[in-house]
Design a protein around this motif. Sequence first.
Motif, mmCIF file in Angstrom:
data_model
loop_
_atom_site.group_PDB
_atom_site.id
_atom_site.type_symbol
_atom_site.label_atom_id
_atom_site.label_comp_id
_atom_site.label_asym_id
_atom_site.label_seq_id
_atom_site.Cartn_x
_atom_site.Cartn_y
_atom_site.Cartn_z
ATOM 1 N N THR A 4 7.115 4.959 4.590
ATOM 2 C CA THR A 4 6.766 6.386 4.493
ATOM 3 C C THR A 4 6.543 6.820 3.048
ATOM 4 O OG1 THR A 4 9.100 6.968 4.481
ATOM 5 C CG2 THR A 4 7.997 6.993 6.609
ATOM 6 N N GLY A 5 7.189 6.130 2.098
ATOM 7 C CA GLY A 5 7.044 6.527 0.698
ATOM 8 C C GLY A 5 5.877 5.862 0.004
ATOM 9 N N ARG A 6 5.496 4.695 0.493
ATOM 10 C CA ARG A 6 4.439 3.990 -0.228
ATOM 11 C C ARG A 6 3.295 3.504 0.674
ATOM 12 N NH1 ARG A 6 3.141 2.310 -5.071
ATOM 13 N NH2 ARG A 6 1.340 0.947 -4.908
ATOM 14 N N TRP A 7 3.636 2.641 1.632
ATOM 15 C CA TRP A 7 2.534 1.951 2.316
ATOM 16 C C TRP A 7 1.645 2.901 3.111
ATOM 17 C CZ3 TRP A 7 -0.020 0.716 6.744
ATOM 18 C CH2 TRP A 7 -0.972 -0.313 6.600
ATOM 19 N N LEU A 8 2.265 3.762 3.942
ATOM 20 C CA LEU A 8 1.444 4.641 4.790
ATOM 21 C C LEU A 8 0.655 5.673 3.980
ATOM 22 C CD1 LEU A 8 3.902 5.069 7.791
ATOM 23 C CD2 LEU A 8 1.608 4.052 7.915
ATOM 24 N N PRO A 9 1.275 6.363 3.022
ATOM 25 C CA PRO A 9 0.501 7.383 2.300
ATOM 26 C C PRO A 9 -0.406 6.822 1.197
ATOM 27 C CG PRO A 9 2.774 7.423 1.550
ATOM 28 C CD PRO A 9 2.708 6.421 2.676
ATOM 29 N N PHE A 10 -0.236 5.548 0.795
ATOM 30 C CA PHE A 10 -1.051 5.025 -0.309
ATOM 31 C C PHE A 10 -1.810 3.748 0.086
ATOM 32 C CE2 PHE A 10 -1.747 2.490 -4.141
ATOM 33 C CZ PHE A 10 -2.461 3.391 -4.917
ATOM 34 N N ASP A 11 -1.070 2.664 0.218
ATOM 35 C CA ASP A 11 -1.719 1.361 0.450
ATOM 36 C C ASP A 11 -2.656 1.393 1.656
ATOM 37 O OD1 ASP A 11 0.682 0.928 -1.151
ATOM 38 O OD2 ASP A 11 0.214 -1.212 -0.971
ATOM 39 N N ARG A 12 -2.172 2.034 2.727
ATOM 40 C CA ARG A 12 -2.954 2.019 3.966
ATOM 41 C C ARG A 12 -4.367 2.569 3.752
ATOM 42 N NH1 ARG A 12 -2.272 5.749 9.364
ATOM 43 N NH2 ARG A 12 -3.996 4.786 10.520
ATOM 44 N N ALA A 13 -4.463 3.652 2.991
ATOM 45 C CA ALA A 13 -5.777 4.265 2.772
ATOM 46 C C ALA A 13 -6.725 3.263 2.113
ATOM 47 C CB ALA A 13 -5.630 5.511 1.897
ATOM 48 N N VAL B 124 -7.151 1.729 -7.339
ATOM 49 C CA VAL B 124 -5.763 1.304 -7.109
ATOM 50 C C VAL B 124 -5.091 1.013 -8.451
ATOM 51 C CG1 VAL B 124 -4.292 -0.530 -6.168
ATOM 52 C CG2 VAL B 124 -6.139 0.408 -4.783
ATOM 53 N N ASP B 125 -5.827 0.363 -9.333
ATOM 54 C CA ASP B 125 -5.280 0.022 -10.639
ATOM 55 C C ASP B 125 -4.859 1.283 -11.400
ATOM 56 O OD1 ASP B 125 -4.922 -2.477 -12.233
ATOM 57 O OD2 ASP B 125 -5.973 -1.274 -13.742
ATOM 58 N N ALA B 126 -5.740 2.281 -11.378
ATOM 59 C CA ALA B 126 -5.465 3.516 -12.116
ATOM 60 C C ALA B 126 -4.284 4.282 -11.517
ATOM 61 C CB ALA B 126 -6.713 4.397 -12.121
ATOM 62 N N LEU B 127 -4.087 4.131 -10.213
ATOM 63 C CA LEU B 127 -3.049 4.921 -9.543
ATOM 64 C C LEU B 127 -1.702 4.185 -9.440
ATOM 65 C CD1 LEU B 127 -5.154 6.498 -6.627
ATOM 66 C CD2 LEU B 127 -4.286 7.651 -8.669
ATOM 67 N N THR B 128 -1.667 2.939 -9.885
ATOM 68 C CA THR B 128 -0.404 2.197 -9.828
ATOM 69 C C THR B 128 0.207 2.221 -11.233
ATOM 70 O OG1 THR B 128 -1.381 0.812 -8.129
ATOM 71 C CG2 THR B 128 0.689 0.045 -9.081
ATOM 72 N N VAL B 129 1.220 3.059 -11.386
ATOM 73 C CA VAL B 129 1.697 3.384 -12.730
ATOM 74 C C VAL B 129 2.612 2.301 -13.308
ATOM 75 C CG1 VAL B 129 2.938 5.079 -14.105
ATOM 76 C CG2 VAL B 129 1.435 5.838 -12.263
ATOM 77 N N ARG C 43 -2.316 7.609 14.125
ATOM 78 C CA ARG C 43 -2.944 8.749 13.446
ATOM 79 C C ARG C 43 -3.838 8.216 12.325
ATOM 80 N NH1 ARG C 43 2.517 10.322 14.062
ATOM 81 N NH2 ARG C 43 3.007 9.756 11.924
ATOM 82 N N PRO C 44 -4.826 8.991 11.891
ATOM 83 C CA PRO C 44 -5.723 8.474 10.848
ATOM 84 C C PRO C 44 -5.021 8.285 9.501
ATOM 85 C CG PRO C 44 -6.392 10.703 11.565
ATOM 86 C CD PRO C 44 -5.204 10.332 12.371
ATOM 87 N N ALA C 45 -5.568 7.382 8.703
ATOM 88 C CA ALA C 45 -5.048 7.184 7.344
ATOM 89 C C ALA C 45 -5.350 8.426 6.515
ATOM 90 C CB ALA C 45 -5.718 5.962 6.723
ATOM 91 N N PRO C 46 -4.562 8.679 5.461
ATOM 92 C CA PRO C 46 -4.873 9.820 4.597
ATOM 93 C C PRO C 46 -6.217 9.584 3.895
ATOM 94 C CG PRO C 46 -3.193 8.443 3.583
ATOM 95 C CD PRO C 46 -3.393 7.919 4.974
ATOM 96 N N PRO C 47 -6.948 10.666 3.567
ATOM 97 C CA PRO C 47 -8.184 10.473 2.797
ATOM 98 C C PRO C 47 -7.847 9.847 1.438
ATOM 99 C CG PRO C 47 -7.799 12.821 3.283
ATOM 100 C CD PRO C 47 -6.651 12.076 3.843
ATOM 101 N N LEU C 48 -8.802 9.101 0.913
ATOM 102 C CA LEU C 48 -8.538 8.378 -0.337
ATOM 103 C C LEU C 48 -8.110 9.293 -1.482
ATOM 104 C CD1 LEU C 48 -11.296 5.646 -0.591
ATOM 105 C CD2 LEU C 48 -8.834 5.322 -0.314
ATOM 106 N N ASP C 49 -8.721 10.493 -1.548
ATOM 107 C CA ASP C 49 -8.383 11.354 -2.685
ATOM 108 C C ASP C 49 -7.027 12.045 -2.502
ATOM 109 O OD1 ASP C 49 -9.206 13.036 -0.745
ATOM 110 O OD2 ASP C 49 -10.849 13.961 -1.878
ATOM 111 N N GLU C 50 -6.389 11.811 -1.368
ATOM 112 C CA GLU C 50 -5.020 12.323 -1.202
ATOM 113 C C GLU C 50 -3.994 11.191 -1.220
ATOM 114 O OE1 GLU C 50 -4.687 14.829 2.253
ATOM 115 O OE2 GLU C 50 -6.469 15.973 1.664
ATOM 116 N N ALA C 51 -4.465 9.954 -1.396
ATOM 117 C CA ALA C 51 -3.544 8.817 -1.369
ATOM 118 C C ALA C 51 -2.570 8.905 -2.545
ATOM 119 C CB ALA C 51 -4.327 7.512 -1.437
ATOM 120 N N ALA C 52 -1.285 8.828 -2.256
ATOM 121 C CA ALA C 52 -0.274 8.924 -3.310
ATOM 122 C C ALA C 52 1.005 8.270 -2.824
ATOM 123 C CB ALA C 52 -0.004 10.390 -3.640
#
Lengths: 216, 230
Positions: free
Chosen positions: B57-66, B88-93, B198-207
């Motif tokens: 719930t904290g990582r895979w579903l809201p981020f990786d899945r998209a 992905v590179d830019a968003l992985t801190v 349920r659908p994956a989150p849109p890419l611009d909301e992936a976090a």
Amino acid sequence: MSVSGKGAARVGIGGPVGCGKTALLERMLPRFGALGVEVAVITNDLVTDEDARRLREKRLIDPARVVAVEAGACPHTVIREDPTLNMEAADALDRRFPMLDLILIESGGDNLASTFSLDLVDYWIFVIDVAGGDDIPRKRGPGVIQCDLLVINKVDLHAQVDVDLARMMAEATQVRDGRPLIGTSCRTGEGIDAVVDAIRREVLFADVLQPGAAEA
Amino acid sequence: MSDPSAEAVLGLLTSLRLGDGQFPSGAFAFSGGLETLCADGHFARGDLGAFLMGQLTGRWLPFDRAFVEAAAAAHDDADRLAELDETVDALTVGDLQRRSSQRAGRALLGVHARLGTAGAADYRTRVERDGLPGHQPIVQGAMLAASGLAISQVAACAAYGVLSSLCSAAVRLGKVSHLDAQAALVAVHPALAAALARPAPPLDEAAAFSPLTEIAMMRHDARPSRLFSN
């Protein structure tokens, strides 16, 4: 042709903890250097990058040519069950150092059952030692039986540990159906040239590609 | 219930093959921060189910899945994959987290290139030539789709891979038993299945936000002695 399809030949060096795998590397690297063989090393330590650091610090080869791959608590796994990260590390060495002839892949210590994936290496060496007990060949571990070359290290210690070296070598030859084995002492240097020559002959085809070179 | 079609069975077999721990994915060397969490006293035997749920719930579903699903949809479009990869590179801190994802992704790409999976060798050439990161969710999504899985199967297979790899690390760290791991998977799967329906989150909301494990992975890099790569 290498298991990689192109690039350097890949040779595995496995064996139990403390048998002298890193010491064997330390002895062989200067010899390969003198023979003009371009070498890189991948280590698979149980914990951290102890062996890689040891090799880098001694500067026997360019420290950039020594790569450590963490083994996720099971060194045999990254050479046998899932060699993916080692394959990728070797591919990366090939890309970075296109002149490489040979990549030596040292596995962190495990039991006598650790063998190398045929996807990972072209040839592999299993190292045991006299001080580990003269009954090791009789135990017929897959590592001892299946390796391309068995190295029995610390032969100089046989008297101190009450091992009948001749009998140990004979039993090892017997369980291996006569396939090659070499006795070494990484302390005195005994047998090291024979291991280097075996690799050059069997993997680098030195006797075919450079006639007379195998005797060099 | 009617008999399944041969096509459906083949899809299931492909999922099983690609999701199997026997598949050489390189996942073995990664603990996803678990080794450091254990060392710091943040993980106990009964925590596995909650830990897996937190990672989902904290990582895979809201981020990786998209990104997995976007890469699956674009599996034959290397330019689009490259774009997703850079995002992905830019968003992985976290530095180690980013490097681990690159290492795992590139290793997986190498395996698929050797297996002859469609597009693998080409994308691998681009990763090497253009210095692309080769992140795991991108490679995973593209290669699972190129292997013949539908997007829903790709997502399930990738999510299962994450859970399975974390369970395996927990077992090898000596913190949970094999049966504990199975019980945790049984507990988590219904929530995963519901989320995947349920659908994956849109890419611009992936976090992603899983601070405890993200910090653990940052701290892992400084550990003098470690069994796992992260």
